[in-house]
Design an enzyme around this catalytic site. Structure first.
Site, PDB file in Angstrom:
ATOM      1  N   SER A   1       0.853  -1.200   0.000  1.00  0.00           N
ATOM      2  CA  SER A   1       0.000   0.000   0.000  1.00  0.00           C
ATOM      3  C   SER A   1       0.889   1.251   0.000  1.00  0.00           C
ATOM      4  CB  SER A   1      -0.892   0.004   1.250  1.00  0.00           C
ATOM      5  OG  SER A   1      -0.091   0.242   2.403  1.00  0.00           O
TER       6      SER A   1
ATOM      7  N   ASP B   1      -1.282  -1.637  -3.992  1.00  0.00           N
ATOM      8  CA  ASP B   1      -2.655  -1.660  -3.461  1.00  0.00           C
ATOM      9  C   ASP B   1      -3.162  -0.228  -3.294  1.00  0.00           C
ATOM     10  OD1 ASP B   1      -4.928  -2.860  -2.328  1.00  0.00           O
ATOM     11  OD2 ASP B   1      -4.092  -2.801  -0.297  1.00  0.00           O
ATOM     12  N   HIS B   2      -4.356   0.059  -3.766  1.00  0.00           N
ATOM     13  CA  HIS B   2      -5.003   1.372  -3.602  1.00  0.00           C
ATOM     14  C   HIS B   2      -4.095   2.546  -4.008  1.00  0.00           C
ATOM     15  CE1 HIS B   2      -8.685  -0.083  -1.749  1.00  0.00           C
ATOM     16  NE2 HIS B   2      -7.941  -0.916  -1.058  1.00  0.00           N
TER      17      HIS B   2
ATOM     18  N   GLY C   1     -11.079  -3.318   7.147  1.00  0.00           N
ATOM     19  CA  GLY C   1     -10.950  -3.241   8.594  1.00  0.00           C
ATOM     20  C   GLY C   1     -11.631  -4.378   9.329  1.00  0.00           C
TER      21      GLY C   1
ATOM     22  N   HIS D   1     -11.981  -6.685  -2.233  1.00  0.00           N
ATOM     23  CA  HIS D   1     -11.267  -6.010  -1.142  1.00  0.00           C
ATOM     24  C   HIS D   1     -12.009  -6.295   0.155  1.00  0.00           C
ATOM     25  CE1 HIS D   1      -8.386  -3.265  -3.259  1.00  0.00           C
ATOM     26  NE2 HIS D   1      -9.030  -3.832  -4.262  1.00  0.00           N
TER      27      HIS D   1
ATOM     28  N   SER E   1     -10.930  -9.911   4.895  1.00  0.00           N
ATOM     29  CA  SER E   1     -10.523 -10.568   6.144  1.00  0.00           C
ATOM     30  C   SER E   1     -11.725 -11.188   6.842  1.00  0.00           C
ATOM     31  CB  SER E   1      -9.843  -9.553   7.077  1.00  0.00           C
ATOM     32  OG  SER E   1      -8.511  -9.348   6.672  1.00  0.00           O
TER      33      SER E   1
ATOM     34  N   ARG F   1      -2.855  -8.448  10.664  1.00  0.00           N
ATOM     35  CA  ARG F   1      -2.573  -7.501  11.749  1.00  0.00           C
ATOM     36  C   ARG F   1      -3.060  -8.067  13.076  1.00  0.00           C
ATOM     37  NH1 ARG F   1      -3.835  -1.494   9.189  1.00  0.00           N
ATOM     38  NH2 ARG F   1      -2.626  -1.821   7.302  1.00  0.00           N
TER      39      ARG F   1
HETATM   40  P1  13P Z   1      -9.164  -6.231   5.011  1.00  0.00           P
HETATM   41  O1  13P Z   1      -9.182  -4.976   5.803  1.00  0.00           O
HETATM   42  O2  13P Z   1     -10.483  -6.933   5.083  1.00  0.00           O
HETATM   43  O3  13P Z   1      -8.052  -7.152   5.351  1.00  0.00           O
HETATM   44  O4  13P Z   1      -8.985  -5.808   3.467  1.00  0.00           O
HETATM   45  C1  13P Z   1      -7.711  -5.547   2.937  1.00  0.00           C
HETATM   46  C2  13P Z   1      -7.767  -4.935   1.584  1.00  0.00           C
HETATM   47  O5  13P Z   1      -8.786  -4.868   0.935  1.00  0.00           O
HETATM   48  C3  13P Z   1      -6.504  -4.429   1.030  1.00  0.00           C
HETATM   49  O6  13P Z   1      -6.694  -3.791  -0.198  1.00  0.00           O
HETATM   50  O1  G3H Z   2      -6.981  -1.587   2.012  1.00  0.00           O
HETATM   51  C1  G3H Z   2      -6.053  -1.151   2.673  1.00  0.00           C
HETATM   52  C2  G3H Z   2      -5.029  -2.070   3.213  1.00  0.00           C
HETATM   53  O2  G3H Z   2      -5.527  -2.740   4.339  1.00  0.00           O
HETATM   54  C3  G3H Z   2      -3.758  -1.338   3.475  1.00  0.00           C
HETATM   55  O3  G3H Z   2      -3.846  -0.583   4.629  1.00  0.00           O
HETATM   56  O4  G3H Z   2      -3.120   1.676   3.876  1.00  0.00           O
HETATM   57  O5  G3H Z   2      -3.040   1.017   6.309  1.00  0.00           O
HETATM   58  O6  G3H Z   2      -1.409   0.038   4.667  1.00  0.00           O
HETATM   59  P1  G3H Z   2      -2.781   0.629   4.891  1.00  0.00           P
HETATM   60 ZN    ZN Z   3      -8.545  -2.713  -0.296  1.00  0.00          ZN
END
Ligand code: 13P
Ligand code: G3H
Ligand code: ZN
Length: 317
Positions: A48, A81-82, A180, A210, A213, A260
């Protein structure tokens, strides 16, 4: 071996999902590689913007390149990511990333298309694939009416237009999850009706989930028993829904929060049980082993466990 994200998607699409795991440091990376080797699974490492800043983007690259040497049988892709536009270009130009995600989902449709298209053009010129997003991830509550609940989910008709206009390679869709530890209140389930419609609307284009979790209850309880104060109502995606979703086209499943929680549980319990300890290596070692166990179990649920040799064979074709 670092491969393209599309190499992994080609083998997995419609059959199983590839786990996309966020990493931030060396311990997480060691655990991830160990867990994927133990479960013989291909995987995607996600980085990220926050992770790139936490240590330094060069540090993460060096850690991953070292892990590639330590685990020569591993097959994986490296993914941003993102990303915003600027970070996507930095990753595309670095020559290290297999794919990038441009997340312009907060923009209106036209702007999202325009931004995504610019990134796609620049990425494709370098053989890098692009994940883009439409729809907004959000919480799903039992007492929200279906119409309201669906309001932020990805519209399958828009999905077709978006993929056509942008040329993106994978689509992150809002299908009932959120980021989250607090995803659902009451009954929890993915919106399989929407997943099915999107899958049929964009056949061949991998869907990305996405916020996947599962936020295991016992993990939350153990963290709280060791001094944590997480809301005990925290809950996530039912792991038994990963594979049915994969069969409908969900090919990349993003997991960060669960990892985490493993870190927090291991460290809280360690320092609770060893209050006079201050060497961080013993809990670090335990974390690597526990994270590897967690990853291997997750890969079984995703259906990616045992697929390493199928991917290796497909790469030779
Ligand atoms: P979680 O917060 O459900 O683990 O999702 C992570 C995610 O989508 C990272 O891009
Ligand atoms: O979707 C986001 C991921 O969980 C990454 O989180 O931006 O805190 O590293 P972060
Ligand atoms: Zn995400």
């Amino acid at each position: 071996m670092i491969v393209t994200t599309l190499d992994l998607f080609r083998v997995a699409y419609g059959k199983f999902a590839i786990g996309a795991y966020n990493i931030n440091n060396a311990e997480q990376t060691m655990g991830l590689f160990k867990g994927c080797m133990e479960s013989k699974a291909p995987f995607i490492i996600q980085i990220s913007k926050g992770a790139r800043k936490f240590t330094d983007k060069r540090m993460l690259e060096a850690i991953i390149r070292s892990a590639e040497e330590i685990f020569p049988d591993a097959i994986f892709a490296v993914h941003l990511d993102h990303g915003d536009e600027e970070t996507c270009y930095d990753c595309i130009d670095s020559g290290f990333y297999s794919s990038v995600m441009i997340d312009a989902s907060h923009e209106d449709f036209a702007n999202n298309v325009a931004i995504t298209k610019r990134v796609v053009d620049r990425a494709h010129a370098k053989g890098i694939s692009v994940e883009a997003e439409i729809g907004k991830l959000g919480g799903v509550e039992e007492d929200v009416k279906v119409d309201e609940g669906h309001a932020c989910l990805t519209d399958p008709v828009e999905a077709v237009e978006f993929v056509k206009q942008t040329g993106c390679d994978a689509l992150a869709a809002a299908i009932g999850t959120s980021h989250g530890a607090y995803k659902f209140k009451g009954h929890q389930s993915l919106h399989f009706d929407v997943i099915e419609k999107i899958g049929k609307a964009i056949p061949g284009t991998p869907i990305v989930m996405h916020g996947s979790s599962s936020v295991p209850k016992d993990e939350v309880l153990r963290i709280n028993a060791a001094g944590g104060k997480l809301d005990p109502s925290a809950c996530g995606v039912d792991e038994n829904e990963y594979l049915p979703a994969a069969k409908l086209g969900v090919t990349k499943i993003n997991i960060d929060t669960d990892g985490r929680l493993v870190w927090t549980r291991v460290h809280r319990e360690f320092f609770r049980d060893h209050p006079s300890e201050f060497d961080f290596r013993p809990p670090g070692k335990t974390f690597i082993d526990e994270y590897a166990k967690f990853i291997a179990a997750k890969n079984v649920k995703l259906g990616s466990a045992g697929q390493l040799e199928a991917v290796r064979a497909a790469l030779k074709k």
